[in-house]
Design a protein around this motif. Sequence first.
Motif, PDB file in Angstrom:
ATOM      1  N   GLY A 173      -6.335   0.484  -3.243  1.00 57.29           N
ATOM      2  CA  GLY A 173      -6.094   0.254  -1.828  1.00 57.29           C
ATOM      3  C   GLY A 173      -5.075   1.176  -1.200  1.00 57.29           C
ATOM      4  N   ASN A 174      -4.688   2.225  -1.907  1.00 55.59           N
ATOM      5  CA  ASN A 174      -3.726   3.185  -1.369  1.00 55.59           C
ATOM      6  C   ASN A 174      -4.431   4.224  -0.503  1.00 55.59           C
ATOM      7  OD1 ASN A 174      -1.402   2.127  -2.827  1.00 55.59           O
ATOM      8  ND2 ASN A 174      -2.507   2.833  -4.631  1.00 55.59           N
ATOM      9  N   VAL A 175      -3.687   4.863   0.363  1.00 56.09           N
ATOM     10  CA  VAL A 175      -4.208   5.936   1.207  1.00 56.09           C
ATOM     11  C   VAL A 175      -3.906   7.259   0.521  1.00 56.09           C
ATOM     12  CG1 VAL A 175      -3.967   7.121   3.424  1.00 56.09           C
ATOM     13  CG2 VAL A 175      -3.907   4.619   3.325  1.00 56.09           C
ATOM     14  N   VAL A 176      -4.931   8.084   0.367  1.00 55.10           N
ATOM     15  CA  VAL A 176      -4.770   9.436  -0.169  1.00 55.10           C
ATOM     16  C   VAL A 176      -5.311  10.372   0.902  1.00 55.10           C
ATOM     17  CG1 VAL A 176      -5.307  11.037  -2.030  1.00 55.10           C
ATOM     18  CG2 VAL A 176      -5.071   8.582  -2.534  1.00 55.10           C
ATOM     19  N   MET A 197       0.838  -1.170   0.000  1.00 53.89           N
ATOM     20  CA  MET A 197       0.000   0.000   0.000  1.00 53.89           C
ATOM     21  C   MET A 197       0.888   1.239   0.000  1.00 53.89           C
ATOM     22  SD  MET A 197      -2.884   1.242   2.765  1.00 53.89           S
ATOM     23  CE  MET A 197      -1.886   0.884   4.173  1.00 53.89           C
ATOM     24  N   THR A 198       0.524   2.185  -0.821  1.00 49.79           N
ATOM     25  CA  THR A 198       1.243   3.454  -0.922  1.00 49.79           C
ATOM     26  C   THR A 198       0.440   4.530  -0.216  1.00 49.79           C
ATOM     27  OG1 THR A 198       2.164   2.761  -3.044  1.00 49.79           O
ATOM     28  CG2 THR A 198       2.218   5.113  -2.560  1.00 49.79           C
ATOM     29  N   HIS A 199       1.137   5.475   0.368  1.00 54.82           N
ATOM     30  CA  HIS A 199       0.489   6.587   1.078  1.00 54.82           C
ATOM     31  C   HIS A 199       0.819   7.863   0.309  1.00 54.82           C
ATOM     32  CE1 HIS A 199      -1.120   7.940   5.093  1.00 54.82           C
ATOM     33  NE2 HIS A 199      -0.839   9.075   4.506  1.00 54.82           N
ATOM     34  N   TYR A 200      -0.213   8.617  -0.063  1.00 49.38           N
ATOM     35  CA  TYR A 200      -0.054   9.891  -0.769  1.00 49.38           C
ATOM     36  C   TYR A 200      -0.608  11.012   0.098  1.00 49.38           C
ATOM     37  CZ  TYR A 200       0.379   7.069  -5.051  1.00 49.38           C
ATOM     38  OH  TYR A 200       0.772   6.171  -6.001  1.00 49.38           O
ATOM     39  N   VAL A 201      -0.023  12.185  -0.034  1.00 52.36           N
ATOM     40  CA  VAL A 201      -0.612  13.372   0.572  1.00 52.36           C
ATOM     41  C   VAL A 201      -0.945  14.368  -0.531  1.00 52.36           C
ATOM     42  CG1 VAL A 201       0.442  13.157   2.850  1.00 52.36           C
ATOM     43  CG2 VAL A 201       1.600  14.478   1.091  1.00 52.36           C
ATOM     44  N   VAL A 202      -2.109  14.969  -0.385  1.00 55.20           N
ATOM     45  CA  VAL A 202      -2.589  16.020  -1.278  1.00 55.20           C
ATOM     46  C   VAL A 202      -2.443  17.327  -0.531  1.00 55.20           C
ATOM     47  CG1 VAL A 202      -4.640  16.974  -2.395  1.00 55.20           C
ATOM     48  CG2 VAL A 202      -4.203  14.512  -2.506  1.00 55.20           C
ATOM     49  N   MET A 251      -2.420  18.492  -6.292  1.00 60.41           N
ATOM     50  CA  MET A 251      -0.973  18.391  -6.144  1.00 60.41           C
ATOM     51  C   MET A 251      -0.745  17.340  -5.064  1.00 60.41           C
ATOM     52  SD  MET A 251       1.832  19.659  -7.426  1.00 60.41           S
ATOM     53  CE  MET A 251       1.317  21.211  -8.137  1.00 60.41           C
ATOM     54  N   TRP A 252      -0.005  16.274  -5.412  1.00 59.68           N
ATOM     55  CA  TRP A 252       0.210  15.198  -4.459  1.00 59.68           C
ATOM     56  C   TRP A 252       1.597  14.625  -4.578  1.00 59.68           C
ATOM     57  CZ3 TRP A 252      -2.703   9.965  -5.633  1.00 59.68           C
ATOM     58  CH2 TRP A 252      -2.308   9.464  -6.853  1.00 59.68           C
ATOM     59  N   ALA A 253       1.969  13.810  -3.592  1.00 57.76           N
ATOM     60  CA  ALA A 253       3.261  13.127  -3.604  1.00 57.76           C
ATOM     61  C   ALA A 253       3.157  11.871  -2.741  1.00 57.76           C
ATOM     62  CB  ALA A 253       4.358  14.035  -3.064  1.00 57.76           C
ATOM     63  N   LYS A 254       3.962  10.865  -3.081  1.00 67.26           N
ATOM     64  CA  LYS A 254       4.091   9.684  -2.230  1.00 67.26           C
ATOM     65  C   LYS A 254       4.883  10.103  -1.002  1.00 67.26           C
ATOM     66  CE  LYS A 254       4.316   6.284  -5.917  1.00 67.26           C
ATOM     67  NZ  LYS A 254       5.130   5.275  -6.586  1.00 67.26           N
ATOM     68  N   VAL A 255       4.490   9.559   0.154  1.00 55.04           N
ATOM     69  CA  VAL A 255       5.192   9.881   1.395  1.00 55.04           C
ATOM     70  C   VAL A 255       5.478   8.613   2.182  1.00 55.04           C
ATOM     71  CG1 VAL A 255       4.193  12.193   1.603  1.00 55.04           C
ATOM     72  CG2 VAL A 255       3.062  10.262   2.689  1.00 55.04           C
ATOM     73  N   ASP A 256       6.387   8.753   3.110  1.00 57.69           N
ATOM     74  CA  ASP A 256       6.668   7.699   4.083  1.00 57.69           C
ATOM     75  C   ASP A 256       5.850   8.047   5.318  1.00 57.69           C
ATOM     76  OD1 ASP A 256       7.610   6.035   6.063  1.00 57.69           O
ATOM     77  OD2 ASP A 256       9.718   6.465   5.705  1.00 57.69           O
ATOM     78  N   PRO A 257       4.734   7.344   5.560  1.00 55.89           N
ATOM     79  CA  PRO A 257       3.856   7.715   6.664  1.00 55.89           C
ATOM     80  C   PRO A 257       4.436   7.439   8.047  1.00 55.89           C
ATOM     81  CG  PRO A 257       3.099   5.693   5.670  1.00 55.89           C
ATOM     82  CD  PRO A 257       4.243   6.195   4.818  1.00 55.89           C
ATOM     83  N   SER A 258       5.537   6.710   8.119  1.00 55.60           N
ATOM     84  CA  SER A 258       6.137   6.419   9.422  1.00 55.60           C
ATOM     85  C   SER A 258       6.914   7.614   9.976  1.00 55.60           C
ATOM     86  CB  SER A 258       7.064   5.200   9.329  1.00 55.60           C
ATOM     87  OG  SER A 258       8.195   5.498   8.537  1.00 55.60           O
ATOM     88  N   VAL A 259       7.126   8.622   9.129  1.00 60.19           N
ATOM     89  CA  VAL A 259       7.821   9.844   9.552  1.00 60.19           C
ATOM     90  C   VAL A 259       6.756  10.891   9.846  1.00 60.19           C
ATOM     91  CG1 VAL A 259       9.451  11.629   8.829  1.00 60.19           C
ATOM     92  CG2 VAL A 259       9.786   9.263   8.095  1.00 60.19           C
ATOM     93  N   ASN A 260       6.951  11.701  10.861  1.00 61.09           N
ATOM     94  CA  ASN A 260       5.992  12.714  11.283  1.00 61.09           C
ATOM     95  C   ASN A 260       5.321  13.404  10.100  1.00 61.09           C
ATOM     96  OD1 ASN A 260       4.572  14.509  12.880  1.00 61.09           O
ATOM     97  ND2 ASN A 260       6.273  15.930  13.035  1.00 61.09           N
ATOM     98  N   ARG A 261       4.025  13.148   9.916  1.00 61.32           N
ATOM     99  CA  ARG A 261       3.186  13.677   8.832  1.00 61.32           C
ATOM    100  C   ARG A 261       3.723  13.327   7.446  1.00 61.32           C
ATOM    101  NH1 ARG A 261      -0.887  12.795   9.232  1.00 61.32           N
ATOM    102  NH2 ARG A 261      -1.413  12.961  11.351  1.00 61.32           N
ATOM    103  N   GLY A 262       4.618  12.395   7.356  1.00 63.81           N
ATOM    104  CA  GLY A 262       5.064  11.908   6.067  1.00 63.81           C
ATOM    105  C   GLY A 262       6.183  12.709   5.460  1.00 63.81           C
ATOM    106  N   ARG A 263       7.234  12.035   5.083  1.00 60.84           N
ATOM    107  CA  ARG A 263       8.328  12.662   4.365  1.00 60.84           C
ATOM    108  C   ARG A 263       8.135  12.317   2.901  1.00 60.84           C
ATOM    109  NH1 ARG A 263      13.599   9.628   4.746  1.00 60.84           N
ATOM    110  NH2 ARG A 263      12.288   8.532   3.384  1.00 60.84           N
ATOM    111  N   CYS A 264       8.179  13.299   2.037  1.00 64.44           N
ATOM    112  CA  CYS A 264       7.957  13.066   0.608  1.00 64.44           C
ATOM    113  C   CYS A 264       9.031  12.142   0.048  1.00 64.44           C
ATOM    114  CB  CYS A 264       7.950  14.378  -0.166  1.00 64.44           C
ATOM    115  SG  CYS A 264       6.461  15.341   0.084  1.00 64.44           S
TER     116      CYS A 264
END
Length: 102
Positions: free
Chosen positions: A54-57, A1-6, A22-35
Amino acid sequence: MTHYVVTSVRINDEGRNGELFMWAKVDPSVNRGRCLEKPHIASMEDIIAAIRDGNVVEMTFEAGIGTVSGGKLLEAHLPSGEVTVIEERANPGRMISDLPRF
């Protein structure tokens, strides 16, 4: 599963729905996600496809305390048959229409 932030949106001419995001894949394990990539434009279809896969946006907003979550985006079906996205938690100030514009 990939995590994206808009982080921002382009609203359509009717002023109701986002047509581009405008979005980017992030690492959700880092505070609010690191791009993990440079933020880039995604269409409504890209967002819906990611959700269906099944990805999180998730929407994020800048606040006085840093970046805060606006909740996930979810697929929704309008009475017209059109497919769109809606907010998981439609809290005032943290909705698609509240995202910065580009």
